[in-house]
Write a protein that holds these residues in place. Structure first.
Motif, PDB file in Angstrom:
ATOM      1  N   MET A   5      -3.553   7.495  40.492  1.00  0.00           N
ATOM      2  CA  MET A   5      -3.518   6.324  39.991  1.00  0.00           C
ATOM      3  C   MET A   5      -4.572   6.053  38.919  1.00  0.00           C
ATOM      4  SD  MET A   5      -2.635   3.891  43.296  1.00  0.00           S
ATOM      5  CE  MET A   5      -2.369   4.593  44.765  1.00  0.00           C
ATOM      6  N   GLN A   6      -4.507   6.994  37.778  1.00  0.00           N
ATOM      7  CA  GLN A   6      -5.299   6.975  36.749  1.00  0.00           C
ATOM      8  C   GLN A   6      -6.699   7.282  37.002  1.00  0.00           C
ATOM      9  OE1 GLN A   6      -3.417   7.223  33.792  1.00  0.00           O
ATOM     10  NE2 GLN A   6      -2.264   7.731  35.474  1.00  0.00           N
ATOM     11  N   ASN A   7      -7.316   7.651  37.902  1.00  0.00           N
ATOM     12  CA  ASN A   7      -8.627   7.781  38.193  1.00  0.00           C
ATOM     13  C   ASN A   7      -8.757   9.398  39.116  1.00  0.00           C
ATOM     14  OD1 ASN A   7      -9.772   5.540  37.479  1.00  0.00           O
ATOM     15  ND2 ASN A   7      -8.842   4.671  39.226  1.00  0.00           N
ATOM     16  N   THR A   8      -9.915   9.756  38.660  1.00  0.00           N
ATOM     17  CA  THR A   8     -10.037  11.113  39.205  1.00  0.00           C
ATOM     18  C   THR A   8     -11.060  10.994  40.419  1.00  0.00           C
ATOM     19  OG1 THR A   8     -10.069  12.257  37.181  1.00  0.00           O
ATOM     20  CG2 THR A   8     -10.990  13.648  38.619  1.00  0.00           C
ATOM     21  N   TYR A   9     -10.667  11.817  41.587  1.00  0.00           N
ATOM     22  CA  TYR A   9     -11.661  11.594  42.809  1.00  0.00           C
ATOM     23  C   TYR A   9     -12.164  12.954  43.154  1.00  0.00           C
ATOM     24  CZ  TYR A   9      -9.636   7.005  43.089  1.00  0.00           C
ATOM     25  OH  TYR A   9      -9.036   5.623  42.870  1.00  0.00           O
ATOM     26  N   ILE A  52     -13.289  14.765  46.778  1.00  0.00           N
ATOM     27  CA  ILE A  52     -12.907  14.677  48.184  1.00  0.00           C
ATOM     28  C   ILE A  52     -13.910  15.942  48.943  1.00  0.00           C
ATOM     29  CG2 ILE A  52     -11.523  14.360  50.172  1.00  0.00           C
ATOM     30  CD1 ILE A  52      -9.457  13.369  48.280  1.00  0.00           C
ATOM     31  N   SER A  53     -14.866  15.647  49.686  1.00  0.00           N
ATOM     32  CA  SER A  53     -15.585  16.590  50.328  1.00  0.00           C
ATOM     33  C   SER A  53     -14.937  17.110  51.807  1.00  0.00           C
ATOM     34  CB  SER A  53     -17.055  16.087  50.506  1.00  0.00           C
ATOM     35  OG  SER A  53     -17.114  15.424  51.328  1.00  0.00           O
ATOM     36  N   TYR A  54     -15.004  18.355  51.785  1.00  0.00           N
ATOM     37  CA  TYR A  54     -14.634  18.913  53.220  1.00  0.00           C
ATOM     38  C   TYR A  54     -15.747  19.548  53.892  1.00  0.00           C
ATOM     39  CZ  TYR A  54     -12.066  21.413  56.780  1.00  0.00           C
ATOM     40  OH  TYR A  54     -11.323  21.822  57.856  1.00  0.00           O
ATOM     41  N   PRO A  55     -15.957  19.461  55.253  1.00  0.00           N
ATOM     42  CA  PRO A  55     -15.196  18.901  56.146  1.00  0.00           C
ATOM     43  C   PRO A  55     -15.706  17.361  56.370  1.00  0.00           C
ATOM     44  CG  PRO A  55     -16.836  19.860  57.156  1.00  0.00           C
ATOM     45  CD  PRO A  55     -17.066  20.483  55.671  1.00  0.00           C
ATOM     46  N   GLU A  56     -16.470  16.664  55.508  1.00  0.00           N
ATOM     47  CA  GLU A  56     -16.863  15.393  55.898  1.00  0.00           C
ATOM     48  C   GLU A  56     -15.656  14.330  55.164  1.00  0.00           C
ATOM     49  OE1 GLU A  56     -18.523  17.373  53.555  1.00  0.00           O
ATOM     50  OE2 GLU A  56     -19.943  18.014  54.725  1.00  0.00           O
ATOM     51  N   PHE A  57     -14.689  14.860  54.305  1.00  0.00           N
ATOM     52  CA  PHE A  57     -13.875  14.039  53.936  1.00  0.00           C
ATOM     53  C   PHE A  57     -14.277  12.469  53.111  1.00  0.00           C
ATOM     54  CE2 PHE A  57     -10.780  16.559  56.464  1.00  0.00           C
ATOM     55  CZ  PHE A  57     -10.164  16.812  55.616  1.00  0.00           C
ATOM     56  N   GLU A  58     -15.463  12.712  52.506  1.00  0.00           N
ATOM     57  CA  GLU A  58     -16.020  11.742  51.514  1.00  0.00           C
ATOM     58  C   GLU A  58     -15.420  11.574  50.529  1.00  0.00           C
ATOM     59  OE1 GLU A  58     -20.232  12.267  51.200  1.00  0.00           O
ATOM     60  OE2 GLU A  58     -20.700  12.058  53.329  1.00  0.00           O
ATOM     61  N   ILE A  59     -14.997  10.397  50.074  1.00  0.00           N
ATOM     62  CA  ILE A  59     -14.052  10.270  48.613  1.00  0.00           C
ATOM     63  C   ILE A  59     -15.056   9.556  47.696  1.00  0.00           C
ATOM     64  CG2 ILE A  59     -12.140   9.203  47.954  1.00  0.00           C
ATOM     65  CD1 ILE A  59     -10.731   9.303  50.531  1.00  0.00           C
ATOM     66  N   HIS A  60     -15.017  10.034  46.566  1.00  0.00           N
ATOM     67  CA  HIS A  60     -15.736   9.454  45.394  1.00  0.00           C
ATOM     68  C   HIS A  60     -15.180   9.385  44.013  1.00  0.00           C
ATOM     69  CE1 HIS A  60     -19.618   8.953  47.817  1.00  0.00           C
ATOM     70  NE2 HIS A  60     -19.285  10.518  48.304  1.00  0.00           N
ATOM     71  N   CYS A  61     -15.284   8.303  43.387  1.00  0.00           N
ATOM     72  CA  CYS A  61     -14.501   8.323  42.180  1.00  0.00           C
ATOM     73  C   CYS A  61     -15.303   8.848  40.924  1.00  0.00           C
ATOM     74  CB  CYS A  61     -14.075   7.065  41.870  1.00  0.00           C
ATOM     75  SG  CYS A  61     -12.934   6.819  40.589  1.00  0.00           S
ATOM     76  N   ILE A  62     -14.799   9.815  40.193  1.00  0.00           N
ATOM     77  CA  ILE A  62     -15.553   9.985  38.967  1.00  0.00           C
ATOM     78  C   ILE A  62     -15.270   9.123  37.815  1.00  0.00           C
ATOM     79  CG2 ILE A  62     -15.471  11.946  37.258  1.00  0.00           C
ATOM     80  CD1 ILE A  62     -14.507  13.930  39.640  1.00  0.00           C
ATOM     81  N   ASP A  63     -14.098   8.299  37.477  1.00  0.00           N
ATOM     82  CA  ASP A  63     -14.046   7.530  36.512  1.00  0.00           C
ATOM     83  C   ASP A  63     -14.657   6.082  36.732  1.00  0.00           C
ATOM     84  OD1 ASP A  63     -12.375   9.654  35.561  1.00  0.00           O
ATOM     85  OD2 ASP A  63     -10.907   8.998  36.814  1.00  0.00           O
ATOM     86  N   LYS A  64     -15.009   5.613  37.692  1.00  0.00           N
ATOM     87  CA  LYS A  64     -15.686   4.369  37.833  1.00  0.00           C
ATOM     88  C   LYS A  64     -16.245   4.141  39.059  1.00  0.00           C
ATOM     89  CE  LYS A  64     -11.134   2.232  38.879  1.00  0.00           C
ATOM     90  NZ  LYS A  64     -10.352   1.228  38.655  1.00  0.00           N
ATOM     91  N   SER A  65     -17.079   3.237  39.130  1.00  0.00           N
ATOM     92  CA  SER A  65     -17.953   3.067  40.477  1.00  0.00           C
ATOM     93  C   SER A  65     -16.950   3.081  41.962  1.00  0.00           C
ATOM     94  CB  SER A  65     -18.585   1.871  40.536  1.00  0.00           C
ATOM     95  OG  SER A  65     -17.728   0.605  40.910  1.00  0.00           O
ATOM     96  N   ASP A  66     -17.460   3.550  42.733  1.00  0.00           N
ATOM     97  CA  ASP A  66     -16.777   3.702  44.125  1.00  0.00           C
ATOM     98  C   ASP A  66     -16.096   2.418  44.692  1.00  0.00           C
ATOM     99  OD1 ASP A  66     -16.921   6.371  44.252  1.00  0.00           O
ATOM    100  OD2 ASP A  66     -18.470   6.654  45.825  1.00  0.00           O
TER     101      ASP A  66
END
Length: 166
Positions: A1-5, A7-21
């Protein structure tokens, strides 16, 4: 959805690169997080052939169709069927590509090689607005039918959130 994320494994933490989480839908919507987890833990990548499927054409889609119809198709129709100008601006913001179906339709990519097509018809005094949602033919490899219903919710929630910015 027009943002790059990321995702860490195995924690499955999601962070947005293009804007604040805090402003990124995948970082805050529980359904979006579940979709990402399911995609990476159970989905398979397959290149699409260019064909589209209706929800009923997905494996088990007929079983969940009534829920999907109410949660996603009717919501799309009621929200944007008679506000197609807003719909066009939102979908174009998602890099949607205009298609020839219905009165207005757009194809857009939600994950790499996984595309949706949202189709709208406006209502009149005789008939209410209507809609259809189609899925690239590789969706059955990536998601189960019940997950696809969540995808519709996530995208429609995102569109509602983005209305304030257009």
């Amino acid at each position: 959805m027009q943002n790059t994320y990321t995702i860490s494994y195995p924690e499955f933490e999601i962070h947005c690169i293009d804007k604040s989480d805090k402003d990124a839908i995948l970082c805050n919507d529980i359904h979006a997080k579940i979709l990402m987890l399911r995609y990476f833990s159970e989905g398979d990548y397959m290149k699409a052939t260019g064909s589209f499927l209706s929800y009923r054409d997905l494996p088990w889609g007929e079983v969940y169709y009534r829920q999907f119809y109410g949660r996603c198709i009717m919501r799309l129709a009621k929200t944007y069927g008679n506000r197609q100008d807003v719909f066009k601006r939102l979908i174009e913001k998602l890099a949607g590509i205009r298609q020839k179906y219905g009165e207005v339709s757009y194809e857009f990519e939600v994950f790499r090689e996984l595309k949706l097509c949202f189709i709208l018809w406006s209502g009149d005094e005789e008939f209410p607005p209507s809609a259809q949602i189609l899925f690239s033919d590789n969706f059955p490899m990536a998601f189960a039918a019940e997950d696809v219903a969540y995808l519709g919710d996530v995208i429609l929630d995102y569109m509602k959130q983005e209305e304030f910015d257009i």
